[in-house]
Design a protein around this motif. Structure first.
Motif, PDB file in Angstrom:
ATOM      1  N   HIS A  39     -20.183  -5.311  10.729  1.00  0.00           N
ATOM      2  CA  HIS A  39     -21.165  -4.353  10.220  1.00  0.00           C
ATOM      3  C   HIS A  39     -21.727  -4.887   8.892  1.00  0.00           C
ATOM      4  O   HIS A  39     -22.251  -5.973   8.892  1.00  0.00           O
ATOM      5  N   GLN A  40     -21.535  -4.168   7.777  1.00  0.00           N
ATOM      6  CA  GLN A  40     -22.155  -4.650   6.538  1.00  0.00           C
ATOM      7  C   GLN A  40     -21.186  -5.441   5.664  1.00  0.00           C
ATOM      8  O   GLN A  40     -21.534  -5.833   4.540  1.00  0.00           O
ATOM      9  N   THR A  41     -19.966  -5.689   6.129  1.00  0.00           N
ATOM     10  CA  THR A  41     -18.951  -6.336   5.277  1.00  0.00           C
ATOM     11  C   THR A  41     -18.669  -7.773   5.706  1.00  0.00           C
ATOM     12  O   THR A  41     -18.383  -8.034   6.870  1.00  0.00           O
ATOM     13  N   LYS A  42     -18.750  -8.681   4.756  1.00  0.00           N
ATOM     14  CA  LYS A  42     -18.453 -10.098   5.020  1.00  0.00           C
ATOM     15  C   LYS A  42     -16.940 -10.337   5.014  1.00  0.00           C
ATOM     16  O   LYS A  42     -16.197  -9.615   4.327  1.00  0.00           O
ATOM     17  N   ALA A  43     -16.518 -11.350   5.745  1.00  0.00           N
ATOM     18  CA  ALA A  43     -15.112 -11.752   5.686  1.00  0.00           C
ATOM     19  C   ALA A  43     -14.762 -12.121   4.240  1.00  0.00           C
ATOM     20  O   ALA A  43     -15.538 -12.829   3.585  1.00  0.00           O
ATOM     21  N   GLY A  44     -13.627 -11.657   3.758  1.00  0.00           N
ATOM     22  CA  GLY A  44     -13.276 -11.966   2.374  1.00  0.00           C
ATOM     23  C   GLY A  44     -11.927 -11.408   1.964  1.00  0.00           C
ATOM     24  O   GLY A  44     -11.153 -10.918   2.790  1.00  0.00           O
ATOM     25  N   TYR A  45     -11.665 -11.528   0.674  1.00  0.00           N
ATOM     26  CA  TYR A  45     -10.431 -10.991   0.088  1.00  0.00           C
ATOM     27  C   TYR A  45     -10.786 -10.442  -1.281  1.00  0.00           C
ATOM     28  O   TYR A  45     -11.923 -10.614  -1.753  1.00  0.00           O
ATOM     29  N   ALA A  46      -9.835  -9.792  -1.925  1.00  0.00           N
ATOM     30  CA  ALA A  46     -10.153  -9.148  -3.204  1.00  0.00           C
ATOM     31  C   ALA A  46      -9.228  -9.607  -4.316  1.00  0.00           C
ATOM     32  O   ALA A  46      -8.030  -9.805  -4.089  1.00  0.00           O
ATOM     33  N   LEU A  47      -9.795  -9.806  -5.491  1.00  0.00           N
ATOM     34  CA  LEU A  47      -8.978  -9.956  -6.695  1.00  0.00           C
ATOM     35  C   LEU A  47      -8.898  -8.579  -7.338  1.00  0.00           C
ATOM     36  O   LEU A  47      -9.921  -7.931  -7.549  1.00  0.00           O
ATOM     37  N   MET A  48      -7.669  -8.132  -7.591  1.00  0.00           N
ATOM     38  CA  MET A  48      -7.468  -6.797  -8.150  1.00  0.00           C
ATOM     39  C   MET A  48      -6.948  -6.935  -9.574  1.00  0.00           C
ATOM     40  O   MET A  48      -5.928  -7.597  -9.808  1.00  0.00           O
ATOM     41  N   ASP A  49      -7.642  -6.305 -10.498  1.00  0.00           N
ATOM     42  CA  ASP A  49      -7.197  -6.279 -11.889  1.00  0.00           C
ATOM     43  C   ASP A  49      -6.738  -4.867 -12.232  1.00  0.00           C
ATOM     44  O   ASP A  49      -7.525  -3.920 -12.150  1.00  0.00           O
ATOM     45  N   VAL A  64      -9.985 -10.552   5.930  1.00  0.00           N
ATOM     46  CA  VAL A  64     -10.084 -12.023   5.908  1.00  0.00           C
ATOM     47  C   VAL A  64     -10.716 -12.520   7.217  1.00  0.00           C
ATOM     48  O   VAL A  64     -11.474 -13.479   7.230  1.00  0.00           O
ATOM     49  N   SER A  65     -10.431 -11.817   8.314  1.00  0.00           N
ATOM     50  CA  SER A  65     -10.922 -12.261   9.633  1.00  0.00           C
ATOM     51  C   SER A  65     -12.330 -11.782   9.958  1.00  0.00           C
ATOM     52  O   SER A  65     -12.840 -12.094  11.043  1.00  0.00           O
ATOM     53  N   GLY A  66     -12.978 -11.032   9.046  1.00  0.00           N
ATOM     54  CA  GLY A  66     -14.316 -10.503   9.351  1.00  0.00           C
ATOM     55  C   GLY A  66     -14.261  -9.691  10.636  1.00  0.00           C
ATOM     56  O   GLY A  66     -13.461  -8.761  10.763  1.00  0.00           O
ATOM     57  N   ASN A  67     -15.074 -10.078  11.600  1.00  0.00           N
ATOM     58  CA  ASN A  67     -15.091  -9.386  12.886  1.00  0.00           C
ATOM     59  C   ASN A  67     -14.062 -10.041  13.829  1.00  0.00           C
ATOM     60  O   ASN A  67     -14.430 -10.620  14.852  1.00  0.00           O
ATOM     61  N   TRP A  68     -12.801  -9.967  13.470  1.00  0.00           N
ATOM     62  CA  TRP A  68     -11.694 -10.516  14.278  1.00  0.00           C
ATOM     63  C   TRP A  68     -11.999 -11.964  14.710  1.00  0.00           C
ATOM     64  O   TRP A  68     -11.778 -12.360  15.836  1.00  0.00           O
ATOM     65  N   TRP A  69     -12.551 -12.741  13.812  1.00  0.00           N
ATOM     66  CA  TRP A  69     -12.839 -14.170  13.974  1.00  0.00           C
ATOM     67  C   TRP A  69     -14.014 -14.473  14.903  1.00  0.00           C
ATOM     68  O   TRP A  69     -14.346 -15.644  15.112  1.00  0.00           O
ATOM     69  N   LYS A  98      -8.094 -21.804   4.042  1.00  0.00           N
ATOM     70  CA  LYS A  98      -9.174 -21.823   3.040  1.00  0.00           C
ATOM     71  C   LYS A  98      -9.077 -20.635   2.095  1.00  0.00           C
ATOM     72  O   LYS A  98      -9.291 -20.759   0.886  1.00  0.00           O
ATOM     73  N   CYS A  99      -8.769 -19.486   2.661  1.00  0.00           N
ATOM     74  CA  CYS A  99      -8.645 -18.272   1.849  1.00  0.00           C
ATOM     75  C   CYS A  99      -7.516 -18.440   0.819  1.00  0.00           C
ATOM     76  O   CYS A  99      -7.698 -18.126  -0.358  1.00  0.00           O
ATOM     77  N   PHE A 100      -6.361 -18.965   1.267  1.00  0.00           N
ATOM     78  CA  PHE A 100      -5.249 -19.216   0.336  1.00  0.00           C
ATOM     79  C   PHE A 100      -5.676 -20.177  -0.779  1.00  0.00           C
ATOM     80  O   PHE A 100      -5.362 -19.962  -1.950  1.00  0.00           O
ATOM     81  N   HIS A 101      -6.395 -21.245  -0.418  1.00  0.00           N
ATOM     82  CA  HIS A 101      -6.820 -22.213  -1.437  1.00  0.00           C
ATOM     83  C   HIS A 101      -7.811 -21.583  -2.403  1.00  0.00           C
ATOM     84  O   HIS A 101      -7.737 -21.799  -3.615  1.00  0.00           O
ATOM     85  N   HIS A 102      -8.737 -20.792  -1.847  1.00  0.00           N
ATOM     86  CA  HIS A 102      -9.767 -20.164  -2.677  1.00  0.00           C
ATOM     87  C   HIS A 102      -9.133 -19.270  -3.747  1.00  0.00           C
ATOM     88  O   HIS A 102      -9.510 -19.314  -4.918  1.00  0.00           O
ATOM     89  N   LEU A 103      -8.173 -18.483  -3.345  1.00  0.00           N
ATOM     90  CA  LEU A 103      -7.596 -17.548  -4.321  1.00  0.00           C
ATOM     91  C   LEU A 103      -6.668 -18.262  -5.314  1.00  0.00           C
ATOM     92  O   LEU A 103      -6.597 -17.890  -6.486  1.00  0.00           O
ATOM     93  N   GLN A 104      -6.003 -19.318  -4.848  1.00  0.00           N
ATOM     94  CA  GLN A 104      -5.105 -20.053  -5.767  1.00  0.00           C
ATOM     95  C   GLN A 104      -5.877 -20.961  -6.714  1.00  0.00           C
ATOM     96  O   GLN A 104      -5.351 -21.366  -7.748  1.00  0.00           O
ATOM     97  N   ASN A 105      -7.131 -21.281  -6.350  1.00  0.00           N
ATOM     98  CA  ASN A 105      -7.953 -22.151  -7.203  1.00  0.00           C
ATOM     99  C   ASN A 105      -8.787 -21.380  -8.220  1.00  0.00           C
ATOM    100  O   ASN A 105      -9.609 -21.978  -8.921  1.00  0.00           O
ATOM    101  N   GLN A 106      -8.615 -20.077  -8.275  1.00  0.00           N
ATOM    102  CA  GLN A 106      -9.353 -19.293  -9.268  1.00  0.00           C
ATOM    103  C   GLN A 106      -8.945 -19.742 -10.679  1.00  0.00           C
ATOM    104  O   GLN A 106      -7.755 -19.981 -10.922  1.00  0.00           O
TER     105      GLN A 106
END
Ligand SMILES: [Zn+2]
Length: 305
Positions: free
Chosen positions: A280-290, A269-274, A55-63
């Motif tokens: 803690h305060q960070t959601k599972a995710g990835y970053a777009l870097m410009d 990407v794994s949040g709290n190791w799945w 899902k993460c791969f699809h999400h970033l490629q579908n930007q």
């Protein structure tokens, strides 16, 4: 003849306004490249990690505004440090299956502590230690640099195992430090530099755990933050073109701007190791870097589920 010269020759440009207009407005910067940072994917052959990484791969490629490539910040697989060959092989197989089916972008890898094969009974195996991970990542060296779109990328190996290979601390070894100094020295001083280390060099995330206050003093583990941070801060200060230093490892999100360097820890990407989508305060995710041609950098952290 540019617009300013044209206006001046036409006598249309007041001198005071001309002085103001010489200051480059922020909007004048041009984006050099957009890439996706993913890290701490900790994949296993189970359904949830495999589906979510896909899902993460699809999400970033579908930007709509697509990233040109992926930088993986390390800990690709759940763990190789204390696992036998069969268990480690299954994790790499799971990763390669998802990459093949769900990703078409090039991936630049950085080695993480959990990618290192430290299984005691495998000490004489030629793939013991970092070799197996490097093979999987198709890398010849555990640290390296390359140029892309006007930026210089330096990928470090921040994972140094303790003598018994049971644990590790974050720093670069003398050989790597000498290489880093030479690499910085030979890079054009006008070329902005991005560093990637799995373990943070400077990070606010290390303060999330109050159990590390002992007898009234913070005791930050050497496995959380580079123990050679002071030396690296001094080194980067000699090179104002060092603009940003990315990390993973902590599964937390921060940005610390210090001496002109944007130190960014980029969640997981794994949040709290799945086990949970939030650590803690960070959601599972990835970053777009410009990355921009003036050396500035912007990060957009995205949840993909
Ligand atoms: Zn991790």
């Amino acid at each position: 003849m540019n617009r300013r010269t044209l206006l001046k020759s036409a006598g249309l440009l007041p001198l005071v306004a001309a002085a103001d207009s010489m200051a480059a407005p922020a909007a004048a910067r041009k984006r050099s490249v957009r890439f996706a940072y993913i890290g701490d994917t900790h994949i296993t052959a189970e359904t949830k990690p495999m589906e979510h990484v896909a899902k993460c791969f699809h999400h970033l490629q579908n930007q709509a505004d697509k990233p040109a490539f992926i930088l993986h910040g390390g800990d690709t697989i759940m763990d190789a440090l204390g696992q036998d060959r069969d268990k480690v092989q299954k994790q790499w197989d799971a990763w390669n299956t998802v990459v093949k089916a769900d990703n078409s972008l090039p991936i630049e890898y950085c080695i993480g502590n959990h990618d290192v094969w430290g299984y005691e009974q495998a000490k004489t195996d030629p793939q013991y230690g970092k070799k197996w991970a490097l093979d999987q990542m198709k890398l010849n060296e555990r640290y390296r640099s390359f140029d892309r779109n006007g930026w210089h990328f330096i990928v470090l190996d921040s994972v140094q195992l303790t003598p018994e290979n049971k644990w590790y601390t974050g720093h670069i070894d003398p050989e790597q430090l000498a290489w880093l100094k030479a690499d910085l020295a030979k890079t054009n001083s006008k070329t902005p530099i991005l560093l990637m280390s799995h373990i943070p060099i400077v990070s606010a995330t290390v303060f999330y755990d109050k159990s590390n206050i002992k007898n009234g003093n913070w005791q930050i583990p050497g496995s959380w933050n580079h123990t050679d941070a002071a030396e690296l801060i001094e080194l980067f200060y000699q090179y104002p073109n060092v603009k940003t230093a990315l990390s993973g490892h902590m599964h937390l999100l921060d940005r610390v701007d210090y001496n002109g360097v944007a130190y960014m820890c980029n969640g997981a990407v794994s949040g709290n190791w799945w086990t949970n989508d939030t650590y803690h305060q960070t959601k599972a995710g990835y970053a777009l870097m410009d990355l921009y041609d003036d050396g500035t950098v912007e990060r957009t952290y995205l949840q993909y589920i």
